[in-house]
Write a protein that holds these residues in place. Sequence first.
Motif, PDB file in Angstrom:
ATOM      1  N   GLU A  91       0.722  -1.177   0.005  1.00 26.35           N
ATOM      2  CA  GLU A  91      -0.082   0.024  -0.091  1.00 26.35           C
ATOM      3  C   GLU A  91       0.900   1.268   0.003  1.00 26.35           C
ATOM      4  O   GLU A  91       2.050   1.306   0.522  1.00 26.35           O
ATOM      5  CB  GLU A  91      -0.908   0.013   1.202  1.00 26.35           C
ATOM      6  N   ASP A  92       0.187   2.167  -0.636  1.00 29.39           N
ATOM      7  CA  ASP A  92       0.921   3.568  -0.513  1.00 29.39           C
ATOM      8  C   ASP A  92       2.390   3.508  -1.062  1.00 29.39           C
ATOM      9  O   ASP A  92       3.243   3.973  -0.450  1.00 29.39           O
ATOM     10  CB  ASP A  92       0.843   4.354   0.953  1.00 29.39           C
ATOM     11  N   ILE A  93       2.712   2.983  -2.211  1.00 29.67           N
ATOM     12  CA  ILE A  93       3.901   2.842  -2.617  1.00 29.67           C
ATOM     13  C   ILE A  93       4.549   4.185  -3.249  1.00 29.67           C
ATOM     14  O   ILE A  93       3.826   4.828  -4.015  1.00 29.67           O
ATOM     15  CB  ILE A  93       3.966   1.981  -3.879  1.00 29.67           C
ATOM     16  N   VAL A  94       5.681   4.544  -2.590  1.00 32.24           N
ATOM     17  CA  VAL A  94       6.223   6.238  -3.158  1.00 32.24           C
ATOM     18  C   VAL A  94       7.500   5.748  -3.835  1.00 32.24           C
ATOM     19  O   VAL A  94       8.212   4.732  -3.008  1.00 32.24           O
ATOM     20  CB  VAL A  94       6.337   6.872  -1.901  1.00 32.24           C
ATOM     21  N   GLN A  95       7.721   6.230  -4.807  1.00 33.17           N
ATOM     22  CA  GLN A  95       9.180   6.259  -5.435  1.00 33.17           C
ATOM     23  C   GLN A  95       9.657   7.482  -5.608  1.00 33.17           C
ATOM     24  O   GLN A  95       9.220   8.469  -5.777  1.00 33.17           O
ATOM     25  CB  GLN A  95       9.279   5.737  -6.926  1.00 33.17           C
ATOM     26  N   ILE A  96      11.019   7.576  -5.136  1.00 32.50           N
ATOM     27  CA  ILE A  96      11.727   8.666  -4.854  1.00 32.50           C
ATOM     28  C   ILE A  96      13.108   8.786  -5.619  1.00 32.50           C
ATOM     29  O   ILE A  96      13.918   7.854  -5.692  1.00 32.50           O
ATOM     30  CB  ILE A  96      12.288   9.420  -3.474  1.00 32.50           C
ATOM     31  N   ASP A  97      13.343   9.691  -6.735  1.00 32.50           N
ATOM     32  CA  ASP A  97      14.470   9.872  -7.456  1.00 32.50           C
ATOM     33  C   ASP A  97      15.659  10.359  -6.788  1.00 32.50           C
ATOM     34  O   ASP A  97      15.521  11.633  -6.244  1.00 32.50           O
ATOM     35  CB  ASP A  97      14.445  10.564  -8.656  1.00 32.50           C
ATOM     36  N   LEU A  98      16.718   9.597  -6.432  1.00 34.11           N
ATOM     37  CA  LEU A  98      17.639  10.052  -5.430  1.00 34.11           C
ATOM     38  C   LEU A  98      18.991  10.449  -6.579  1.00 34.11           C
ATOM     39  O   LEU A  98      20.010  11.080  -5.949  1.00 34.11           O
ATOM     40  CB  LEU A  98      18.344   8.898  -4.740  1.00 34.11           C
ATOM     41  N   ARG A  99      18.829  10.250  -7.939  1.00 32.25           N
ATOM     42  CA  ARG A  99      20.065  10.690  -8.705  1.00 32.25           C
ATOM     43  C   ARG A  99      20.418  12.020  -8.499  1.00 32.25           C
ATOM     44  O   ARG A  99      19.626  12.882  -8.668  1.00 32.25           O
ATOM     45  CB  ARG A  99      19.774  10.195 -10.101  1.00 32.25           C
ATOM     46  N   GLY A 100      21.642  12.264  -8.312  1.00 35.24           N
ATOM     47  CA  GLY A 100      22.122  13.762  -8.203  1.00 35.24           C
ATOM     48  C   GLY A 100      21.924  14.175  -6.946  1.00 35.24           C
ATOM     49  O   GLY A 100      22.445  15.333  -6.440  1.00 35.24           O
ATOM     50  N   LYS A 101      21.438  13.380  -5.734  1.00 26.53           N
ATOM     51  CA  LYS A 101      21.232  13.812  -4.477  1.00 26.53           C
ATOM     52  C   LYS A 101      22.015  13.079  -3.532  1.00 26.53           C
ATOM     53  O   LYS A 101      22.642  13.571  -2.423  1.00 26.53           O
ATOM     54  CB  LYS A 101      19.450  13.570  -4.177  1.00 26.53           C
ATOM     55  N   THR A 102      22.549  11.886  -3.773  1.00 22.09           N
ATOM     56  CA  THR A 102      23.077  11.272  -2.800  1.00 22.09           C
ATOM     57  C   THR A 102      23.807   9.921  -3.740  1.00 22.09           C
ATOM     58  O   THR A 102      23.512   9.595  -4.671  1.00 22.09           O
ATOM     59  CB  THR A 102      22.075  10.514  -1.628  1.00 22.09           C
ATOM     60  N   ALA A 103      24.728   9.364  -2.795  1.00 22.85           N
ATOM     61  CA  ALA A 103      25.576   8.162  -3.660  1.00 22.85           C
ATOM     62  C   ALA A 103      24.975   6.851  -3.179  1.00 22.85           C
ATOM     63  O   ALA A 103      25.337   5.814  -3.513  1.00 22.85           O
ATOM     64  CB  ALA A 103      27.030   8.278  -3.215  1.00 22.85           C
ATOM     65  N   ILE A 104      23.911   6.981  -2.386  1.00 20.32           N
ATOM     66  CA  ILE A 104      23.520   5.575  -1.676  1.00 20.32           C
ATOM     67  C   ILE A 104      22.617   4.939  -2.730  1.00 20.32           C
ATOM     68  O   ILE A 104      22.357   3.663  -2.550  1.00 20.32           O
ATOM     69  CB  ILE A 104      22.620   5.905  -0.324  1.00 20.32           C
ATOM     70  N   GLY A 105      22.026   5.394  -3.974  1.00 19.11           N
ATOM     71  CA  GLY A 105      21.341   4.586  -4.755  1.00 19.11           C
ATOM     72  C   GLY A 105      20.703   5.735  -5.765  1.00 19.11           C
ATOM     73  O   GLY A 105      20.891   7.119  -5.649  1.00 19.11           O
ATOM     74  N   ASP A 106      20.139   5.122  -6.689  1.00 17.07           N
ATOM     75  CA  ASP A 106      19.457   5.971  -7.683  1.00 17.07           C
ATOM     76  C   ASP A 106      18.235   6.023  -7.546  1.00 17.07           C
ATOM     77  O   ASP A 106      17.617   7.460  -7.795  1.00 17.07           O
ATOM     78  CB  ASP A 106      19.490   5.193  -9.094  1.00 17.07           C
ATOM     79  N   PHE A 107      17.506   5.323  -6.715  1.00 16.71           N
ATOM     80  CA  PHE A 107      15.990   5.479  -6.421  1.00 16.71           C
ATOM     81  C   PHE A 107      15.637   4.962  -5.020  1.00 16.71           C
ATOM     82  O   PHE A 107      16.638   3.944  -4.497  1.00 16.71           O
ATOM     83  CB  PHE A 107      15.183   4.619  -7.231  1.00 16.71           C
ATOM     84  N   MET A 108      14.672   5.246  -4.452  1.00 14.90           N
ATOM     85  CA  MET A 108      14.201   5.029  -2.949  1.00 14.90           C
ATOM     86  C   MET A 108      12.918   4.408  -3.201  1.00 14.90           C
ATOM     87  O   MET A 108      12.264   5.184  -3.935  1.00 14.90           O
ATOM     88  CB  MET A 108      14.360   5.959  -1.928  1.00 14.90           C
ATOM     89  N   VAL A 109      12.452   3.590  -2.749  1.00 11.86           N
ATOM     90  CA  VAL A 109      10.954   3.049  -2.683  1.00 11.86           C
ATOM     91  C   VAL A 109      10.615   2.681  -1.365  1.00 11.86           C
ATOM     92  O   VAL A 109      11.057   2.153  -0.671  1.00 11.86           O
ATOM     93  CB  VAL A 109      10.706   1.482  -3.458  1.00 11.86           C
ATOM     94  N   ILE A 110       9.180   3.405  -0.956  1.00 14.42           N
ATOM     95  CA  ILE A 110       8.837   3.329   0.236  1.00 14.42           C
ATOM     96  C   ILE A 110       7.299   2.666   0.140  1.00 14.42           C
ATOM     97  O   ILE A 110       6.599   3.057  -0.738  1.00 14.42           O
ATOM     98  CB  ILE A 110       8.861   4.650   1.102  1.00 14.42           C
ATOM     99  N   ALA A 111       7.058   1.689   1.074  1.00 11.41           N
ATOM    100  CA  ALA A 111       5.670   1.075   0.719  1.00 11.41           C
ATOM    101  C   ALA A 111       5.486   0.535   2.187  1.00 11.41           C
ATOM    102  O   ALA A 111       6.182   0.461   3.119  1.00 11.41           O
ATOM    103  CB  ALA A 111       5.916  -0.007  -0.186  1.00 11.41           C
TER     104      ALA A 111
END
Length: 143
Positions: free
Chosen positions: A49-69
Motif C-alpha cells: 500500500e501507498d507505494i512511493v518512489q523517490i528519484d535520488l540521482r544527483g542527491k546522494t550516492a546511496i542509490g539511484d532510487f528509493m521506494v517506500i511502501a
Amino acid sequence: MKEETILTSQTEAAVTAVHRAGSVVDQPQPSSEVLLDHILTSLADDKAEDIVQIDLRGKTAIGDFMVIASGRSTRQVSAMADKLVERLKRDFGRVARIEGKDTGDWVLIDTGDVIVHIFRPEVREFYQLEKMWLPAEGDGKNN
C-alpha cells in the motif's frame, strides 16, 4: 609437486562449477530503471500500500532510487520483503541485503541501485521517511 597439481585441478574445477551454476557472475545487470520497475511490480503484486518512489540521482550516492511502501501487518511486511529478494535473485541473479525482516515493522532492502523500505503503517507514520527525501510542497523544486 603432486599435491600442487591436485590443488590446482580442484581450484579450476570449483571455478568452472561456479560459472556453470547459474552464471550469476556473467549475467548482465539491469539498469536502475529496470530494477525499479521490477521492484514496483513485485510490491504491487503482493498488495503493498501507498507505494512511493523517490528519484535520488544527483542527491546522494546511496542509490539511484528509493521506494517506500506499507504492508498491513508484520507478517505481510516480512513476506513482501522475502518475495522481493527471491524475485531479484531469480530474475537478475542479484543478491540484496535485507535488514529488519525478523521483526517485520520496518524492512530495509538494499539492492545497490534501489533502496526499498517496507513499513507497517504506524511505523511509517512515526518515521516519516518521505519527508526527508521529497521536496517540501510549494518550494518550487520538481522531483
